[in-house]
Scaffold this motif. Sequence first.
Motif, mmCIF file in Angstrom:
data_model
loop_
_atom_site.group_PDB
_atom_site.id
_atom_site.type_symbol
_atom_site.label_atom_id
_atom_site.label_comp_id
_atom_site.label_asym_id
_atom_site.label_seq_id
_atom_site.Cartn_x
_atom_site.Cartn_y
_atom_site.Cartn_z
ATOM 1 N N UNK A 1 -60.448 -32.079 -18.989
ATOM 2 C CA UNK A 1 -60.728 -31.299 -20.186
ATOM 3 C C UNK A 1 -62.138 -30.708 -20.131
ATOM 4 N N UNK B 1 -63.814 -28.897 -18.048
ATOM 5 C CA UNK B 1 -63.975 -27.494 -17.703
ATOM 6 C C UNK B 1 -63.803 -26.595 -18.937
ATOM 7 N N UNK B 2 -62.918 -27.031 -19.827
ATOM 8 C CA UNK B 2 -62.694 -26.243 -21.049
ATOM 9 C C UNK B 2 -63.898 -26.268 -21.961
ATOM 10 N N UNK B 3 -64.696 -27.315 -21.830
ATOM 11 C CA UNK B 3 -65.844 -27.465 -22.716
ATOM 12 C C UNK B 3 -67.130 -27.004 -22.020
ATOM 13 N N UNK C 1 -60.235 -27.381 -30.449
ATOM 14 C CA UNK C 1 -60.989 -26.201 -30.106
ATOM 15 C C UNK C 1 -60.346 -24.906 -30.589
ATOM 16 N N UNK D 1 -60.192 -18.395 -19.180
ATOM 17 C CA UNK D 1 -60.535 -19.780 -18.862
ATOM 18 C C UNK D 1 -60.147 -20.021 -17.407
ATOM 19 N N UNK D 2 -61.071 -20.582 -16.648
ATOM 20 C CA UNK D 2 -60.772 -20.817 -15.228
ATOM 21 C C UNK D 2 -60.805 -22.315 -14.938
ATOM 22 N N UNK D 3 -59.875 -22.767 -14.143
ATOM 23 C CA UNK D 3 -59.823 -24.181 -13.768
ATOM 24 C C UNK D 3 -59.653 -24.300 -12.263
ATOM 25 N N UNK E 1 -51.819 -28.134 -18.843
ATOM 26 C CA UNK E 1 -52.916 -28.257 -19.797
ATOM 27 C C UNK E 1 -53.327 -26.899 -20.344
ATOM 28 N N UNK F 1 -53.021 -24.623 -24.261
ATOM 29 C CA UNK F 1 -54.252 -24.309 -24.961
ATOM 30 C C UNK F 1 -54.202 -22.969 -25.672
#
Lengths: 372, 524, 380
Positions: free
Chosen positions: A318, A320-322, C46, C103-105, C120, C124
């Motif tokens: 989580x 990375x989202x923050x 969020x 958003x990058x992961x 995930x 979101x």
Amino acid sequence: MNLRSALIRLGASLGAILLALALSSIVLLIIDRSPLEAFAAMGSYASRVDSMISIINRAVPLYVSAVAVAVGFQMKLFNIGVEGQYRIAALVAAWVGGAVALPGILHVSLIILVAALVGAAWSSIAGILKAFRGVHEVISTIMLNFIGTGLGAWLLANHFREETEGGSLIIATARIPESGRLPSLNPVLEGLGVEVPSGSDLHSFVLFAILLGVGYYVLIWRTRLGYDLRAFGANPGAAEASGVNLKRMTLITMAISGAFAGLVVMGPVLGSFHRYTTDIPIELGFTGIAVALVGRNRPVQMALAALLFAFLNRSAQILDFRGIPKEIETIIGGVIILTVVIANELARRVIQAQEVRDAAAKTARDDEEGPA
Amino acid sequence: MSDVSTTEDTAPPAGNDGPPAVRLTGITKRFPGVVANDQITFTVQPGEIHALVGENGAGKSTLMKILYGMQRPDEGTIEVKGKEVTFRSPKDAIAKGVGMVHQHFMLAAQLTVLENVILGEDPSRGGAIDFRRAKEKIQQLAKTQGVPLDVNRPVETLSVGEKQRVEIIKVLYRGADLLILDEPTGVLVPQEVEELFETLRELTAQGVTIIFISHKLDEVLQIADTVTVIRRGRTVTSVPAAELTARQLAELMVGSELPTPETRPATDLGEAALSVDDLRLRDPDAGRDLLHDITFDIRGGEVLGIAGVEGNGQAELVEVLLGLRKMSGGRVLLGGEDVTDDSTRERREGGMGYIPEDRHSRGLLLPAPLWENAMLGHQGSRPFARGALVDRDGARQRTAEIIESYDVRTPGADVAAYALSGGNQQKLIVGRELTADPRVLIAAHPTRGVDVGAQAAIWEEIRRARGEGLAVLLLSADLDELIGLSDRLMVILRGRLVAELDPQELTPEELGSYMTGAHEEVSS
Amino acid sequence: MRVPRWISLLAALSAASLILAACGGAEEAPDEPDDTGTEAPDDDADDTDDDADDTDDDAAADDGDPVRVGLVYDIGGRGDQSFNDAAAAGLDRAEEDFNIEATELEPAEGGENRGELLRLISGEGVDLVFGVGFAFEEAMESTAPDFPGVNYGFIDGFLPDLGPDSNVVALGFAEHEGSFLVGAAAALKSETGRVGFIGGVEIPLIERFEAGFVAGAREINPDIEIDINYISQPPDFSGFTDPASGREIALGMYGNGADVVYHAAGGSGLGLFEAAKEHSESSGSKVWAIGVDSDQYLTADEELQEFILTSMLKRVDVAVYETIAAQVEGDFEGGYRTFDLSTDGVGYSTSGGFVDDIVDQLEELKAAVIAGEIEVPDSN
């Protein structure tokens, strides 16, 4: 007396984890991020149902890996080769599982048996080298990791690979038929009133892992073999004089350790992948060493440690989202290993000192009362 | 023994004036349960070879560790060259010119002679090792020893004698002028012993003082100027070597009075419980026999004592009998059955009990609870095991019985073994071996390092078991123990049983001469 | 706070999360009830109020409301100067041109959590998610059906039975065609008659590059010698992130007489460029390297640029950009899209001007491939 020791150990472990959190907070502060925010994000993310399921699913391979390592540790054998053992074992087992069709229970049992046997066979190479040629198992198992990875890649690419449909680029063995798969535990959870989000599957291999933990306990603490093994670990000279055969013990222990290692990724293989692919998790063998270390080779403590590492691993996603670098997870994990190991050692010394004092007091008392 | 003058005031060898090289006064060192050194006093003159003799366990090693700074005395003073010193570590000792050559070499096999010598003491110049200067100095030292030595050879290619020379050079290189040699000839072949002695004479000619620890009397008499004898932690005497014969020296070591045998004559002896026939053990590395022609029988209800200075094959004999080492020839029968090819486990399960000489390395699992220690060596049989499983209740109960019957002072059976004192640990071992009702008990130094109370208790238990028909092989350096317990005594010397003696009629002179080999000299 | 449903969860976990929750509670009290009180997995503290409900329709985004794009990289992530960076470049360009929020992961080292990350991010509240790399196959297959309101772009991917109504578009590339052209360039530039190919990991995808490169080189010079080497074997994917090994292998090839070496090894390619410089300087005769995926002349260090003959362009950036554009404009369409020479989805770069002298020949070959006169094999 024993309660006191247990409390000392519990306190040491909790203290170590708190200290690790404190140290990690400092790191977060240094990079100008709020530790509270990070930990809160991790905590709330981890308490989602799908996270909990994921944590358990992640913890299972870590636990099995730790047990495999711990078997060796009990007699001071360092099986660094769990990594190679489980990879080759899972590959062969998945291939066999995909090649046969048997009634349910038999099929699954066959796959698990093959995995254990292949793992044992692979680790036994190191055992034989140690027993008969004196090659240190750390060296041989590390080498065997490389050989195992290479051999596995070759077997998969050239012999075990299933030609995949259409344009798929995944390299994998044939799918294990329905009869060879382990069911999900989701119905049980739902029966308990837990709403399982789609895409989450609690692998039933977790039950098998619990059995493995019980088996490990019984083997090590309740059988003569386990006694010999621990005797050897505690004092090779005394064990030898008591009749323990060192070569035989080395061979057996290495084989048992490898058999456990062979089962490391059976959860994912039987529960979700249903085949061996290049996506099968790696590095579990090494994390298993850390888990065994933190869990002091004890069955329940290792389970807690495995859950802790799995928790860190899952909850870090989580971050990375923050906007917090998820590498903080690696730091927390590493710091926990250090602090827990140090705390365990301190606890051991405190307990030891107290036992010596107790015994001395007892002797003094007896002397005053006169010899019995 | 009275024909030897006790000479605190022995004149130093001619040509030496000034303060003695070393003077030890009233050195006392206690360990829990034992006094290792008790008021030891003697003086070493500069430039002499001073032999320190005594049986193992007499306190020589402790004394030398004190002199070399590895341990600190509880009482007493050390003077070096007339000045009182306190050594906190070997470094302090070396700074005062005291160096030690250990029995076991401390060399790095892959490094060269040069590198080994300067290891930890690098002659540096601007941060870099000055190999050239070091080399010159070492070659100079080697030359004064009268033996050429190639400093660039890796140590692993050297012979044992050459390695020892490297050790000596190492110590000299650090500036020592007092050398302590701990059993230096133990590892050498006769030829090398001669060479060593040559070297030592060269060194003393150059003013180096040597303390030579040994229990080989012929060597001592050959090389030493002065001999100091230690027995049971006390200085017996210091005598010029020239005034001594081997026989007198042997007697000094053993003592003038032998304890009286206390064992009641055995009533009816049973069958031979342990028969050893022509047992031989060859050391494949050294190419010599460690044990030869070992033949004896022990019958039920009999204690056979093996006397001898340590290092003459006792440890090997025990290991061979237990099956820990494979014998090179001969037969061993346990209760009439040939166990020559049996494993240790088979022998132990066949009724071979064992009290090890070092309980920490062979006898106990220190971190494990007492009940697990009580089953060590008996883990395969009741009440400790049931089938393939450990019977915890049975084991705990048996342990409680041992604790009770053998007076093991402990808070309980679940305490870890390390928590107990040495005497109580030993009582536990004796208890577990005797409770298992063995056919033969191999007891190696069964009361070493335990207090007097525990010692008496252990002796009593062994006597009782003998009375109930147990055959005992007793190996000991303690004459009280040997003579007090044994029905028969045999003497082991250089791996051979050289005499069988009757403890009832034994004289100290006789025992000492057999033990030290002085007998051979006399008879030849 | 809600009572945890999983009381049976073991102590370490609960202890840790309790501590964490306690820590969080102190500072963020107002957020806390929302956070832990939500049930659905696709909800999160969020989320802003306005986008909580608009994930169900891909066309719903209007100008005032940014389109939310998620992108899950393959192992190595943004900054690999290769495949992942190509995807990142497309995203960056789209961010400039459209009103989007990205958003990058990046998955863990072994890549085993691709599925979890995809799930995930899908939960979101995003509109469009990219899985960068064929390895997302299983993840895509299991996740996409669970989030019908989310669209997926699957780079290099394949899923069976996709149609225009699917929420997945598989974005494929004809790497063999692009590799064919740089193979031809290599053969044209080689003076020794020996060229090399370094693959990152020996998987079918990379074998496609190899096949095209070999065919292209042979097209020019049927007798050319080609050294082929892979850095790692699956399941070890370190070959894409191991410049040291790339350098070693490249030095070996150059030492062996090859004077042009092509890599399809992601981040390991950096080692090839260093090796080209090193070998050129030590031997005195210049050797060439060929880059891959993006125009690596542009991203390489200045001192390395002169050794990069050309790069095989795999326009992942175009694929990403165009898919985002379609999403923004409301005409996302599922199915299969292949980016090949005809659409300039693959090609070669001319930065540095080193291939200027052979551009004509390369263009001829390109036309021949497009016209179907030359059929480039996509496997050995």
